[in-house]
Design a protein around this motif. Structure first.
Motif, PDB file in Angstrom:
ATOM      1  N   HIS A 123      42.981  42.694  44.540  1.00 14.10           N
ATOM      2  CA  HIS A 123      43.359  44.062  44.166  1.00 14.10           C
ATOM      3  C   HIS A 123      44.271  44.731  45.180  1.00 14.10           C
ATOM      4  O   HIS A 123      44.256  44.409  46.364  1.00 14.10           O
ATOM      5  CB  HIS A 123      42.143  44.926  43.801  1.00 14.10           C
ATOM      6  CG  HIS A 123      41.176  45.235  44.906  1.00 14.10           C
ATOM      7  ND1 HIS A 123      41.312  46.330  45.722  1.00 14.10           N
ATOM      8  CD2 HIS A 123      40.039  44.607  45.300  1.00 14.10           C
ATOM      9  CE1 HIS A 123      40.282  46.381  46.566  1.00 14.10           C
ATOM     10  NE2 HIS A 123      39.505  45.340  46.347  1.00 14.10           N
ATOM     11  N   ASN A 142      43.340  49.757  40.964  1.00 12.60           N
ATOM     12  CA  ASN A 142      42.172  50.521  40.477  1.00 12.60           C
ATOM     13  C   ASN A 142      40.825  49.804  40.544  1.00 12.60           C
ATOM     14  O   ASN A 142      39.872  50.225  39.876  1.00 12.60           O
ATOM     15  CB  ASN A 142      42.408  51.019  39.031  1.00 12.60           C
ATOM     16  CG  ASN A 142      43.668  51.873  38.909  1.00 12.60           C
ATOM     17  OD1 ASN A 142      44.540  51.609  38.078  1.00 12.60           O
ATOM     18  ND2 ASN A 142      43.807  52.872  39.757  1.00 12.60           N
ATOM     19  N   GLU A 143      40.718  48.762  41.373  1.00 14.44           N
ATOM     20  CA  GLU A 143      39.413  48.118  41.538  1.00 14.44           C
ATOM     21  C   GLU A 143      38.417  49.100  42.141  1.00 14.44           C
ATOM     22  O   GLU A 143      37.246  49.091  41.806  1.00 14.44           O
ATOM     23  CB  GLU A 143      39.556  46.868  42.428  1.00 14.44           C
ATOM     24  CG  GLU A 143      38.330  45.968  42.432  1.00 14.44           C
ATOM     25  CD  GLU A 143      37.247  46.388  43.424  1.00 14.44           C
ATOM     26  OE1 GLU A 143      36.088  45.957  43.245  1.00 14.44           O
ATOM     27  OE2 GLU A 143      37.537  47.144  44.363  1.00 14.44           O
ATOM     28  N   SER A 161      38.180  49.742  37.770  1.00 14.96           N
ATOM     29  CA  SER A 161      39.126  48.832  37.068  1.00 14.96           C
ATOM     30  C   SER A 161      39.465  49.219  35.627  1.00 14.96           C
ATOM     31  O   SER A 161      40.255  48.553  34.982  1.00 14.96           O
ATOM     32  CB  SER A 161      38.602  47.380  37.052  1.00 14.96           C
ATOM     33  OG  SER A 161      38.539  46.882  38.364  1.00 14.96           O
ATOM     34  N   GLY A 205      44.318  47.966  35.323  1.00 18.69           N
ATOM     35  CA  GLY A 205      43.209  47.419  36.102  1.00 18.69           C
ATOM     36  C   GLY A 205      42.728  46.086  35.552  1.00 18.69           C
ATOM     37  O   GLY A 205      43.194  45.600  34.519  1.00 18.69           O
TER      38      GLY A 205
END
Ligand code: ZN
Length: 438
Positions: free
Chosen positions: A83, A261-262, A266, A271
């Protein structure tokens, strides 16, 4: 420490320095890929893909998927996921606040779950993207102030005698950065415009985040540790892409996905909980003229490494770690297990990866949560809901996860790059319940 491993760690620290936001991390990955001859494909255009070609695509300028097509007919996908984002503070709309006739501050809100204390009393800056009105339309531009710009000042111990006895930080009261004195009043939007070299009224919107200005460092008796912002998860994102650049597999499509966006679950269009990976794999097979059946067959024989950093045993909190699975920095790739499958690793995926790492003589170790402590979540199981395939969760051991200055092992980036390359270079096939590695 060997020179090569130190050079690799230095390269990582330089990558992190140039990546103060997820948008910058993706821009730097794009640069790595372009330099290596990968061709960019736009999601909104038709994809032309050929055998032996290397490509990448981005979504929202904050997630990127790169892939390499073999010369021969492909049988499966071998995927690495990491990520691009890290916990931070995002600047709110109408952010400027004028306090007590003499302070200008920025209204911010938390992005993800961070350790608050180390954000205090150190130079911070702002980076992200802005949407700028141009003659042609509305253009997305990167912004990085790249100078000491703001500070979140602590309250003096004389005014908070309990500060060292445990303190609950209020994001709205305590975590607000100071950007100037009386003369700074009304200037923030202009400062952003000056950074972008555009007119203030042409900036329509922005996604700006705070970041720690302290550069990465090597430290310890033998300089065996590195510290830097965003090691979780830029250490794995960088390693995955570096490995892909030199990987070779005659029969697998090699994929490296870095998702945004983890840190906030997510569930965004870019994500790991989006259609991004699924869409890319479908479009590759469509462009190569494969049928639905052939796509299904390829996915069934595919394999993924979900690469996100892991907790090293903490020297002062050894009881937080599991009694029999105790990862340490500089001791190699961590394979993560969880009975409730927050980590996707199972006997199959662990066995395949261990065999690949053993053959390449890359050290590995295991992480399992202490049963009394709930662990974090990551990408693998979320991504598996969209594209379901054998997956193993891995990472590198680190301390102070989600601090703005994290610590990891100086040797481990090299371990991860070599481990992922060994995975990419091994063609994994399945015959009934036997897995064949060659
Ligand atoms: Zn992470």
């Amino acid at each position: 420490m060997k020179k090569k491993e130190k050079e690799t760690a230095k390269e990582l620290l330089d990558f992190i320095k140039r990546s103060p936001s997820a948008f910058h991390a993706v821009a730097n990955i794009k640069e790595m890929l372009n330099t290596a001859g990968f061709e960019e494909l736009c999601e909104e255009q038709s994809w032309k893909i050929k055998a032996g070609g290397r490509y990448f695509t981005t979504r929202n300028d904050s997630s990127v998927i790169a892939f390499a097509i073999p010369e021969e007919e492909f049988t499966n996908f071998q995927i690495v996921a990491a990520h691009s984002d890290s916990p931070s503070f995002k600047v709110k709309e109408n952010a400027e606040m004028f306090i007590d006739g003499n302070y200008v501050e920025l209204n911010v809100e938390k992005y993800g779950g961070m350790i608050c204390a180390p954000w205090f009393d150190r130079p911070l800056s702002l980076a992200g993207r802005a949407m700028v009105k141009t003659e042609k339309g509305i253009e997305s531009r990167l912004v990085n102030f790249d100078r000491d710009f703001c500070m979140i000042p602590n309250v003096a111990i004389h005014m908070n005698r309990q500060i060292n006895e445990g303190y609950k930080y209020s994001p709205q009261k305590d975590m607000i950065p100071l950007i100037g004195g009386e003369s700074a009043k009304g200037k923030f939007e202009q400062v952003v415009a000056d950074e972008l070299k555009v007119k203030k009224e042409d900036i329509l919107s922005k996604d700006l985040f705070l970041y720690n200005r302290m550069e990465g460092s090597f430290w310890g008796v033998d300089e065996e540790f590195i510290s830097a912002p965003k090691l979780d998860d830029l250490q794995c994102a960088f390693s995955g892409m570096k490995a892909l650049l030199s990987a070779e597999n005659p029969k697998s499509i090699l994929v490296c996905a870095v998702f945004d966006n983890e840190e906030v679950g997510s569930l965004t269009k870019q994500g790991a909980d989006s259609t991004l990976l699924y869409d890319v794999l479908r479009r590759i097979t469509n462009a190569l003229g494969k049928t639905e059946e052939e796509y299904m067959m390829a996915v069934a024989g595919s394999f993924m490494l979900s690469a996100d950093n892991a907790h090293a045993v903490h020297p002062h909190h050894m009881d937080k770690a599991d009694p029999t699975n105790r990862p340490h920095m500089n001791k190699g790739i961590v394979i993560k297990y969880n009975a409730n499958q927050k980590y996707t690793t199972d006997a199959v995926s662990a066995a395949v990866l261990k065999e690949i790492l053993d053959r390449a003589e890359i050290p590995h170790q295991s992480y399992v949560n202490n049963s009394d402590i709930a662990g974090g979540s990551t990408l693998g199981n979320i991504s598996n809901a969209h594209v379901s395939l054998n997956t193993v969760d891995i990472g590198l051991a680190q301390l102070a996860m989600h601090s703005p200055y994290e610590t990891a092992g100086a040797l481990d980036t090299d371990h991860m790059i070599r481990g992922i390359k060994a995975f990419y270079d091994t063609h994994i096939t399945k015959e009934k319940s036997t897995y064949i590695l060659d």
